[in-house]
Structures are given as structure tokens and as C-alpha cells.
Design a protein around this motif. Structure first.
Motif, PDB file in Angstrom:
ATOM      1  N   GLN A 162       4.005   8.133  -5.537  1.00 27.46           N
ATOM      2  CA  GLN A 162       3.011   7.292  -5.244  1.00 27.46           C
ATOM      3  C   GLN A 162       2.082   7.658  -4.204  1.00 27.46           C
ATOM      4  N   ALA A 163       2.663   8.356  -3.290  1.00 25.96           N
ATOM      5  CA  ALA A 163       1.426   8.702  -1.880  1.00 25.96           C
ATOM      6  C   ALA A 163       0.509   9.577  -2.405  1.00 25.96           C
ATOM      7  N   SER A 164       0.815  10.646  -3.611  1.00 27.03           N
ATOM      8  CA  SER A 164      -0.194  11.436  -4.032  1.00 27.03           C
ATOM      9  C   SER A 164      -1.171  10.770  -4.956  1.00 27.03           C
ATOM     10  N   GLY A 165      -0.781   9.547  -5.329  1.00 28.63           N
ATOM     11  CA  GLY A 165      -1.776   8.989  -6.306  1.00 28.63           C
ATOM     12  C   GLY A 165      -1.622   9.116  -7.648  1.00 28.63           C
ATOM     13  N   ASP A 166      -0.495   9.653  -7.823  1.00 29.59           N
ATOM     14  CA  ASP A 166      -0.431  10.011  -9.620  1.00 29.59           C
ATOM     15  C   ASP A 166      -0.077   8.640 -10.208  1.00 29.59           C
ATOM     16  N   GLY A 218      -7.097  -1.366   9.006  1.00 30.14           N
ATOM     17  CA  GLY A 218      -6.106  -2.335   9.696  1.00 30.14           C
ATOM     18  C   GLY A 218      -4.841  -1.479   9.891  1.00 30.14           C
ATOM     19  N   VAL A 219      -3.852  -2.336  10.603  1.00 27.16           N
ATOM     20  CA  VAL A 219      -2.484  -1.682  10.876  1.00 27.16           C
ATOM     21  C   VAL A 219      -1.740  -1.446   9.639  1.00 27.16           C
ATOM     22  N   SER A 220      -2.026  -1.931   8.620  1.00 28.52           N
ATOM     23  CA  SER A 220      -1.131  -1.865   7.390  1.00 28.52           C
ATOM     24  C   SER A 220      -1.775  -0.778   6.553  1.00 28.52           C
ATOM     25  N   TYR A 221      -2.900  -0.359   6.610  1.00 30.13           N
ATOM     26  CA  TYR A 221      -3.434   1.107   6.075  1.00 30.13           C
ATOM     27  C   TYR A 221      -3.617   2.088   6.976  1.00 30.13           C
ATOM     28  N   GLU A 222      -3.370   3.203   5.895  1.00 27.54           N
ATOM     29  CA  GLU A 222      -3.591   4.696   6.880  1.00 27.54           C
ATOM     30  C   GLU A 222      -4.923   4.667   6.507  1.00 27.54           C
ATOM     31  N   GLU A 223      -5.408   5.785   7.427  1.00 27.06           N
ATOM     32  CA  GLU A 223      -6.933   6.002   7.308  1.00 27.06           C
ATOM     33  C   GLU A 223      -7.606   6.607   5.946  1.00 27.06           C
ATOM     34  N   ARG A 224      -8.474   5.696   5.525  1.00 24.40           N
ATOM     35  CA  ARG A 224      -8.925   6.033   3.995  1.00 24.40           C
ATOM     36  C   ARG A 224      -7.802   6.328   2.859  1.00 24.40           C
ATOM     37  N   SER A 225      -6.921   5.329   3.167  1.00 24.60           N
ATOM     38  CA  SER A 225      -5.867   5.288   2.050  1.00 24.60           C
ATOM     39  C   SER A 225      -5.643   3.870   1.380  1.00 24.60           C
ATOM     40  N   VAL A 226      -5.629   3.973   0.198  1.00 25.01           N
ATOM     41  CA  VAL A 226      -5.543   2.451  -0.435  1.00 25.01           C
ATOM     42  C   VAL A 226      -4.127   1.975  -0.583  1.00 25.01           C
ATOM     43  N   PHE A 227      -3.224   2.827  -0.096  1.00 20.36           N
ATOM     44  CA  PHE A 227      -1.717   2.382  -0.221  1.00 20.36           C
ATOM     45  C   PHE A 227      -1.363   1.980   1.198  1.00 20.36           C
ATOM     46  N   SER A 228      -0.338   0.877   1.097  1.00 18.55           N
ATOM     47  CA  SER A 228       0.137   0.136   2.156  1.00 18.55           C
ATOM     48  C   SER A 228       1.304  -0.470   2.033  1.00 18.55           C
ATOM     49  N   ALA A 229       2.167  -0.860   3.155  1.00 13.69           N
ATOM     50  CA  ALA A 229       3.219  -1.488   2.956  1.00 13.69           C
ATOM     51  C   ALA A 229       3.230  -2.616   1.994  1.00 13.69           C
ATOM     52  N   CYS A 230       2.089  -3.392   2.021  1.00 13.37           N
ATOM     53  CA  CYS A 230       2.117  -4.631   1.300  1.00 13.37           C
ATOM     54  C   CYS A 230       2.270  -4.234  -0.253  1.00 13.37           C
ATOM     55  N   SER A 290       3.784  -1.435  -1.370  1.00 14.58           N
ATOM     56  CA  SER A 290       4.781  -0.462  -1.452  1.00 14.58           C
ATOM     57  C   SER A 290       5.698  -0.683  -2.666  1.00 14.58           C
ATOM     58  N   ASP A 291       5.924  -1.805  -3.095  1.00 13.73           N
ATOM     59  CA  ASP A 291       7.057  -2.220  -3.957  1.00 13.73           C
ATOM     60  C   ASP A 291       6.307  -2.072  -5.466  1.00 13.73           C
ATOM     61  N   CYS A 292       5.135  -1.779  -5.574  1.00 15.60           N
ATOM     62  CA  CYS A 292       4.558  -1.573  -7.067  1.00 15.60           C
ATOM     63  C   CYS A 292       4.025   0.078  -6.876  1.00 15.60           C
ATOM     64  N   VAL A 293       4.171   0.511  -8.045  1.00 16.98           N
ATOM     65  CA  VAL A 293       3.728   1.889  -8.456  1.00 16.98           C
ATOM     66  C   VAL A 293       2.362   1.803  -9.077  1.00 16.98           C
ATOM     67  N   CYS A 294       1.503   2.139  -8.279  1.00 19.49           N
ATOM     68  CA  CYS A 294       0.100   1.936  -8.426  1.00 19.49           C
ATOM     69  C   CYS A 294      -0.568   3.383  -8.532  1.00 19.49           C
ATOM     70  N   SER A 295      -1.588   3.553  -9.263  1.00 18.00           N
ATOM     71  CA  SER A 295      -2.477   4.754  -9.421  1.00 18.00           C
ATOM     72  C   SER A 295      -3.774   4.467  -8.304  1.00 18.00           C
ATOM     73  N   GLY A 296      -3.843   5.519  -7.490  1.00 18.07           N
ATOM     74  CA  GLY A 296      -4.977   5.554  -6.586  1.00 18.07           C
ATOM     75  C   GLY A 296      -6.105   6.043  -7.164  1.00 18.07           C
ATOM     76  N   ARG A 297      -6.324   6.395  -8.543  1.00 21.21           N
ATOM     77  CA  ARG A 297      -7.329   6.935  -9.031  1.00 21.21           C
ATOM     78  C   ARG A 297      -8.083   5.774  -9.598  1.00 21.21           C
ATOM     79  N   ASP A 298      -7.639   4.647 -10.098  1.00 14.14           N
ATOM     80  CA  ASP A 298      -8.227   3.547 -10.960  1.00 14.14           C
ATOM     81  C   ASP A 298      -9.148   2.870 -10.149  1.00 14.14           C
ATOM     82  N   TRP A 299     -10.255   2.423 -10.684  1.00 14.51           N
ATOM     83  CA  TRP A 299     -11.311   1.332 -10.105  1.00 14.51           C
ATOM     84  C   TRP A 299     -11.374   0.068 -11.062  1.00 14.51           C
TER      85      TRP A 299
END
Length: 627
Positions: free
Chosen positions: A157-161, A452-464, A466-475
Motif C-alpha cells: 500500500q505504501a508504494s502506491g500499487d 497534519g499530524v496524520s499525514y506524512e509529508e507529500r503522502s496521501v496515505f494516513s492512519a485514517c 489504513s484499513d482500506c487498500v487504496c491506489s495512490g495513483r488514481d485521481w
């Protein structure tokens, strides 16, 4: 008699016998050929300006349809100048010795063919499929699964696949090379446009009274600026229409014209522009090769001031005049010496350098100004083109016309015209500096412009999420109740959804809750959140300043142009105008859109993804860096 001023009439019996009858019986017989040429050239200028401005109005549409970055659309836009570069020096030089109206007619036909070729890819590729992360079952309105259960490891997930990319749709691989057709069509447009300006303007200046030439050229250039008004209005109309209108069910389309994935019916405007350009070629086939010179104007008329600007004596007869036949080899042999004579004129050379610098700025700005309005002030492509056509371009037309009128009324000399053009450019430059203060904040997009505290720098993934399998590539943006846009409903942590199409509502969005609102069934709607209030306040001032600067800079257009054609020998006018166009398009028209687009690409915050891999079109920019 004609309502258009004419410097002479065909009244001599010896001349009228040699003139073929004009094939339009509805026109008054007293309408002189000079009037006809002026009207025909104005229409040709209108047609080429309409199609050229329509090309610029479709910049963002082409980016999205072919999934290409801004610098590639700059290459496409600059291909018009490449076509000019291939032939303009020879057309300007040899065309002056041949039948100028018929050469202009052939150029208009080539422009029309090139415009039709630009629209060809729409009929060769499949339907447009925008990228989306929504998974749904067939014919279901309430069974969407924006947050699928975790099936992959956290590292995946972190890799955005994405989930093997199968559910995600995008522009097919066949689109990768289709923009080449647009490129080649625009090159052909550039080749066809080549004779219109140098041969048309020199034809006017050869056979008009000297005191009227500036006014006539100002009229033609004003018509040329009216063309972009209709070009941008046509772009506005076509941008509202979905690209595959008539072939898809519009109720199934979940995006609106304000969405970064929306593509309008870009191809339709090119078909309309091509027909208009084809019609503009017709009158030139029936015009004579040359016209009699007015009785009060002869080759010996030349002011002392003008003589001081011309390096060689203006009374020197050219080896062969425009209406005298000459062998091709004889003309070719004299080309290089004639070009050296032209570039040896210091006033001409300085004016050439000045316009190259100015046009680098103006071409880069005009090419991407509609896109700037879209990205910076949150306007749709349709509205941005509408504003360019109804507010900005008329100010330019009024400025050019007023400049020509003032030069005629004030009877400005060459030096006076140069000072006038310099003053207007200087004032316009200082006014343009105020654009820097008309700032507008970025759209609030979670993980991109809002952290914010829940997001890493320039990353769309967060703890909120994390229970979902999301693609970081989609818009596939959705707007949360908290006023923050999320890249996709999955990345908003939404668990369920109801409705269909544009009326889809996502519920139980965990990231909306995490943003600080009270817990509960917080929802998100399709599309990005409305733009910022501060942008709505600044935008009218931006438009007002844009109109004022455009008008002031355009005031010096006609006087500056007259400096160009008055500082050279009369026999070199066609070559001087052609080489000026060649130089400015080579050193400004071709590179400016490319390097402006490349710099704009560096401000992109979120790139789209092609289905076959690789970077697509940009979805959101850093507006501060863009400005």
C-alpha cells in the motif's frame, strides 16, 4: 460606391479592358480590386487567427485527452511555427516576384487541410475513459465499494500499487502516439499560413497611398485580433460539450466541466475552423497579380527622415520588379546578397531583436493564460476561454486599432512611432508587475496541500485510511463535509456509498472525522470542493489589470510595425516582413511554449497515471509557484 476607403479606382479604359470580370454579380461594379483584396485579406487573417486561438484554447483538453505534460503541448503549439520556419524565407522572397493573391489562396487551402488533420485522432481512437478508483457492480446504484478490505501488505500500500490496476480505467495505449497527428496537422497549418502576412501586407503597402497604408494595415490587424475572440468563444462552447457526446450516456459520466479529468469536444472546433479557412481562400483566386500605383505616389517619394533610416538609396531600382517575370536561378543567385543588405540595416536589426524578446514573453503568456485562470482561480476551461474571448482579446483589438488611428491622426514620423511604441511597452511592463500580488491559495487537498499530524509529508496515505487498500495513483476527488478535498473516496476512508453518477454520496468517511469534525456519519460528495473565497475576490481585479495592460501594450503594435516596413528599401518589404516572421517564430514562437510548459510542469503536485504506466497529465499545481 464601396464604403471601404480605396486609394484609386479602375477608370482608365486601357486598364479596364485587361481586367477579367469578377465572378460575384451581387457586388457593385464600382468596388475596386484593392477593396476586394483588403476584405479578402481581412477574412484570411480572421480565419487563421480563429484557428490559431482555438488551438491555444484546447491546450488543457489536449493534455488530458492524450495524457501528456505541458511541455509536449508546447511542442504541439510550437509546431505551427516549425511549419513557417520551413518555407517562409523562400515564400517571402520568391512570392514577391510571383502572383501574390494566388499564392495566398494556396496557403489558405493548406491551412484548412492541416486543421482537418488535427481533428483526425478523435475518429481513430476509442472513447475517452477517465481514471477512477470507484469499484462498482454492474447496474448497481448502492453497491459501490470505495474502501475494499485489506488484501495486500502494508508495504504494497505504501508504494502506491493499486489492486493489479484492473479496476482502474484510463486512456489506452493507442493514445500515446495520436498526438503526432495533431503535431503534423499544425505543421501543415504553419506552412499554409506562411504567405498570408508578408505577401498580403506588402501588397497593401505597394498599392496604397503612403498616408493611408498605416490605417489599412491597422484595420487588417484589428480583424486579425477579432478572430481570436471567436476562436476562444468557440473553444468555450466546445469545452462545455463532452468529448464523446452522442456516443455515451451522459448520466453515467460522473465528472463535470470543472473537473481536472474533463475533456470537451475539442475536435468539433477544428472542423468548424477548417471550413472557415477553406472559404477564405476563394476570393484570392480571382484577384489580379498587381494593381496600378496611385497617381500621387511614385517610387521617388521618400521623406528625408526615411532616407536616413535606409542604408542604401531608396531610389535604386530593383533588378526586377514584383510584376516583372524573372528566372528562378536569377532570383536564387541574388537571395544571399539581398539578405545581407537587409540585415545590414541597423534599425531593422534592432527592431528584430526587440520583437524576439517581447514575443517570447507574450507567446508564453497567451498560450498558458487560460490554463493559468483554470488552475489559479478555479475556473472551468469553458469559462476561462469565454473570458479570454470576451474581455482580454477585444482589449487587444481596440488597442491595435487605436494605435493605427492615432498614428494617422497625429501623422507620426518614424521616430515618433518608435517613441510611441517604446512608451506603451514600458508602461505595460510596469503594470504587469502587479500580477505578482494577486495571490490565491492552493485548493485544500489532503496529503498534497494540506498535511497534519496524520499525514506524512507529500503522502496521501494516513492512519485514517489504513484499513482500506487504496491506489495512490488514481485521481477521483471527493469533497468532504470539512471543506477538504480527498484524492479519492478510498483515501477519504469512506466505507459505503449511495446514489449513482454525479449524485453519488459517500458515507462513514473516517478521514473526514479525523480532520477534526465530530464523529458520526460524515459524508463526501463527488468532485473537488468549491474554490476559495479569496480567489473570488481577487479574480475581478486580475481581469481588470489584464485588460488594461493588454490595451496599453497593443497601442504600440501598429506604430512599431510601421517602423519595420518604413526603415527598409521598398523592394525588400516582402523579404523583410518574411524574415522578421521567420526569426520571431524560430526564436520565440517555437521555444516559448515549450520552455514555459516545462517550467509549469515543475509546479505540478499530483500527476495522473496512464493505464500502460508512466506519467500522464497534471491534476493539480502549486499555485504560488505557478504564479
Amino acid at each position: 460606391s464601396s464604403s471601404i476607403p480605396c486609394s484609386y479606382r479602375y477608370t482608365l479604359p486601357s486598364l479596364s479592358a485587361s481586367i477579367p470580370p469578377f465572378p460575384f454579380p451581387l457586388l457593385s461594379s464600382s468596388l475596386c480590386f484593392y477593396d476586394m483584396f483588403l476584405v479578402a485579406l481581412s477574412f484570411a487573417y480572421f480565419a487563421k487567427a480563429l484557428s490559431g486561438s482555438y488551438m491555444k484554447s484546447t491546450i488543457t483538453q489536449l493534455e488530458r485527452r492524450f495524457d501528456i505534460p505541458s511541455y509536449l503541448t508546447g511542442v504541439i503549439d510550437g509546431s505551427f511555427e516549425i511549419g513557417n520556419l520551413l518555407v517562409i524565407a523562400f515564400v517571402s522572397y520568391f512570392g514577391a516576384k510571383l502572383h501574390r493573391p494566388k499564392i495566398i489562396a494556396m496557403g489558405c487551402v493548406l491551412m484548412a487541410v492541416g486543421t482537418f488533420i488535427i481533428a483526425l485522432p478523435h475518429f481513430l481512437i476509442g472513447r475517452y475513459k477517465f481514471e477512477t478508483s470507484i469499484r462498482s457492480s454492474v447496474n448497481s446504484t448502492n453497491n459501490l465499494s470505495p474502501c475494499p478490505a485489506r488484501l495486500l501488505s502494508p508495504s504494497s500500500q505504501a508504494s502506491g500499487d493499486p489492486l493489479s490496476e484492473a479496476p482502474s480505467t484510463g486512456t489506452g495505449e493507442s493514445n500515446l502516439s495520436m498526438w503526432i497527428y495533431v503535431f503534423l496537422g499544425n505543421v501543415l497549418r504553419g506552412i499554409g499560413e506562411t504567405p498570408v502576412q508578408p505577401l498580403g501586407i506588402s501588397y497593401i503597402d505597394d498599392f496604397a497611398r503612403e498616408e493611408n497604408a498605416a490605417f489599412y494595415i491597422g484595420c487588417v490587424q484589428t480583424i486579425a485580433v477579432i478572430g481570436p475572440v471567436f476562436g476562444y468563444l468557440l473553444g468555450s462552447l466546445c469545452a462545455k460539450i463532452y468529448v464523446d457526446i452522442g456516443f455515451v450516456n451522459m448520466e453515467s459520466i460522473t465528472i463535470s466541466p470543472g473537473d481536472a479529468r474533463w475533456v470537451g469536444a475539442w475536435w468539433l472546433g477544428y472542423l468548424i475552423a477548417g471550413v472557415i479557412t477553406l472559404l477564405s481562400a476563394i476570393p484570392f483566386w480571382f484577384l489580379p497579380r498587381s494593381l496600378p500605383i496611385p497617381s500621387d505616389r511614385g517610387p521617388a517619394q521618400c521623406t528625408p527622415e526615411r532616407t536616413s533610416f535606409i542604408k542604401d538609396p531608396p531610389l535604386l531600382e530593383h533588378k526586377y520588379q514584383a510584376d516583372e517575370p524573372a528566372g528562378f536561378l536569377e532570383m536564387a543567385k541574388d537571395f544571399i546578397p539581398t539578405l545581407k543588405t537587409l540585415l545590414g540595416n541597423p534599425v531593422y536589426f534592432i527592431y528584430l531583436c526587440v520583437t524576439i524578446v517581447q514575443l517570447n514573453s507574450l507567446i508564453g503568456m497567451v498560450t498558458y493564460k487560460p490554463k493559468y485562470i483554470e488552475q489559479h482561480y478555479g475556473q472551468s476551461a469553458s469559462k476561462a476561454n469565454f473570458l479570454m474571448g470576451t474581455i482580454n482579446i477585444p482589449a487587444v483589438a481596440l488597442g491595435i486599432f487605436t494605435g493605427g488611428l492615432l498614428m494617422k491622426r497625429l501623422k507620426l514620423s518614424i521616430m515618433g512611432a518608435a517613441k510611441f511604441a517604446f512608451g506603451t511597452s514600458l508602461i505595460g511592463y510596469f503594470l504587469s508587475l502587479f500580477f505578482f500580488v494577486m495571490s490565491c491559495e492552493n485548493v485544500k487537498v489532503a496529503g498534497i496541500t494540506v498535511g497534519g499530524v496524520s499525514y506524512e509529508e507529500r503522502s496521501v496515505f494516513s492512519a485514517c485510511n489504513s484499513d482500506c487498500v487504496c491506489s495512490g495513483r488514481d485521481w477521483d476527488p471527493v469533497c468532504g463535509e470539512n471543506g477538504i478535498t480527498y484524492v479519492s473516496p478510498c483515501l477519504a476512508g469512506c466505507q459505503t456509498s449511495t446514489g449513482s453518477g454525479k449524485n453519488t454520496v459517500f458515507s462513514n468517511c473516517s478521514c473526514v472525522v479525523a480532520a477534526g469534525l465530530s464523529s458520526g456519519n460524515l459524508t463526501a460528495s463527488v468532485g473537488h470542493c468549491p474554490h476559495r473565497d479569496d480567489c473570488d475576490r481577487v479574480f475581478p481585479y486580475f481581469l481588470a489589470l489584464s485588460v488594461i495592460t493588454s490595451f496599453i501594450i497593443s497601442l504600440g503594435g501598429t506604430p512599431g510595425y510601421m517602423v519595420l516596413i518604413r526603415c527598409i528599401k521598398p523592394q525588400l518589404k516582402s523579404l523583410a516582413l518574411g524574415f522578421h516572421t521567420l526569426s520571431t517564430r524560430t526564436l520565440a514562437g517555437i521555444p516559448a511554449p515549450i520552455y514555459f510548459g516545462a517550467v509549469i510542469d515543475t509546479t505540478c503536485l499530483k500527476w495522473g497515471q496512464k493505464r500502460c504506466g508512466g506519467r500522464g497529465a497534471c491534476r493539480i499545481y502549486n499555485t504560488t509557484a505557478y504564479r
